[in-house]
Design an enzyme around this catalytic site. Sequence first.
Site, short mmCIF file in Angstrom:
data_model
loop_
_atom_site.label_atom_id
_atom_site.label_comp_id
_atom_site.label_asym_id
_atom_site.label_seq_id
_atom_site.Cartn_x
_atom_site.Cartn_y
_atom_site.Cartn_z
N LYS A 54 -1.35 -7.09 6.58
CA LYS A 54 0.07 -6.85 6.31
C LYS A 54 0.91 -7.48 7.41
O LYS A 54 1.93 -8.12 7.15
CB LYS A 54 0.35 -5.34 6.22
CG LYS A 54 -0.11 -4.75 4.90
CD LYS A 54 -0.11 -3.23 4.91
CE LYS A 54 -0.75 -2.73 3.62
NZ LYS A 54 -1.06 -1.31 3.62
N GLN A 98 0.02 4.10 6.74
CA GLN A 98 -1.25 3.73 6.09
C GLN A 98 -2.04 5.00 5.71
O GLN A 98 -2.29 5.85 6.56
CB GLN A 98 -2.09 2.85 7.04
CG GLN A 98 -3.35 2.31 6.44
CD GLN A 98 -3.11 1.32 5.29
OE1 GLN A 98 -2.28 0.44 5.39
NE2 GLN A 98 -3.84 1.48 4.20
N ASP A 121 6.52 1.91 0.17
CA ASP A 121 5.35 2.23 -0.66
C ASP A 121 5.77 2.96 -1.94
O ASP A 121 4.97 3.09 -2.86
CB ASP A 121 4.39 3.14 0.12
CG ASP A 121 3.12 2.42 0.54
OD1 ASP A 121 2.84 1.33 -0.02
OD2 ASP A 121 2.41 2.94 1.42
#
Length: 296
Positions: A54, A98, A121
């Site tokens: 990422k 995460q 997200d």
Amino acid sequence: MTATVIDGKAFAASVRAQVAAHVARLKDENGITPGLAVVLVGEDPASQVYVRNKGVQTHEAGMNSFEHKLSVDTSEADLLALIATLNADPAVHGILVQLPLPKHLDSDLVINSIDPAKDVDGFHISNVGLLGTGQKSMVPCTPLGCLMMLRDHHGSLAGMNAVVVGRSNIVGKPMAQLLLGDSCTVTIAHSRTKDLAEVCRRADILVAAVGRPEMITGDMVKPGATVIDVGINRIEKDGKVRLVGDVHYESAAAVAGAITPVPGGVGPMTIACLLANTLTACCRANGLAEPEGLTA
Ligand code: NDP
């Protein structure tokens, strides 16, 4: 019939190029650089790889990447304090924590402490509600990537029968909402669904998000259907570790009209959509026009 292969790797590269071009314009014309903060708690090897990828792709798109690596025994209070700081930081337009988090941390509490406008997200309860009611939201990256590929392949999805196998909060449910938003007739199947094969055979669009290697076989696919394989499973075959999807590729590709491979299908789209979401969040935060074709 041999299915057309939907090349997620190439499509993701084109999405990343569109994002990078837009980011370059933002810098030139507005003096703004989008920024993505990624928070990793602990040292799970798979998560470390994701976070590294990422970071690399965020830089390649011309954005700022802020990595926060915390020890596995970080307290909830410390993690929430970091998120509060990132929420307040104007240089940070997207925040990603995460998952999975270590067991002593409450994932729902942590995710819901992120400013919904920075929740790239799309897991914050506000974004879930906005998506469910058809309002502008941050959309989870993996289903957004699937939607982009489907729109690219079909144009309009209106009136198509879509079957989503899997009802998780991160893939199955938002995928179904997005397909409904594009006027598909949507069925969600799961582990208690009766006669799954018969349900799947009704699908013009079949999305597999199950987490079971090669479970969806060719006899479950309607001839000519488009098959989107979200699954990422590591299996051992002939003494080697191989990556396979939730779809049995060979048998499904012999029946389907189009299919995404694993690897090289949905997977690369997920990070591309994370970058797209960060750009979208940055544009919204600055009252600027959103990039076209990169949101739901
Ligand atoms: P979850 O384990 O959270 O959900 C799996 C779903 O599949 C559940 O709803 C479950 O039903 C359903 N299911 C399990 N067994 C069966 C069965 N025999 N028949 C029908 N349905 C079944 O998984 P995720 O949604 O998180 O992930 C799904 C897959 O996608 C995994 O392979 C994962 O690795 C992959 N993935 C890939 C990403 C990418 O970037 N490409 C991103 C995220 C995930 P029930 O609810 O009844 O238990």
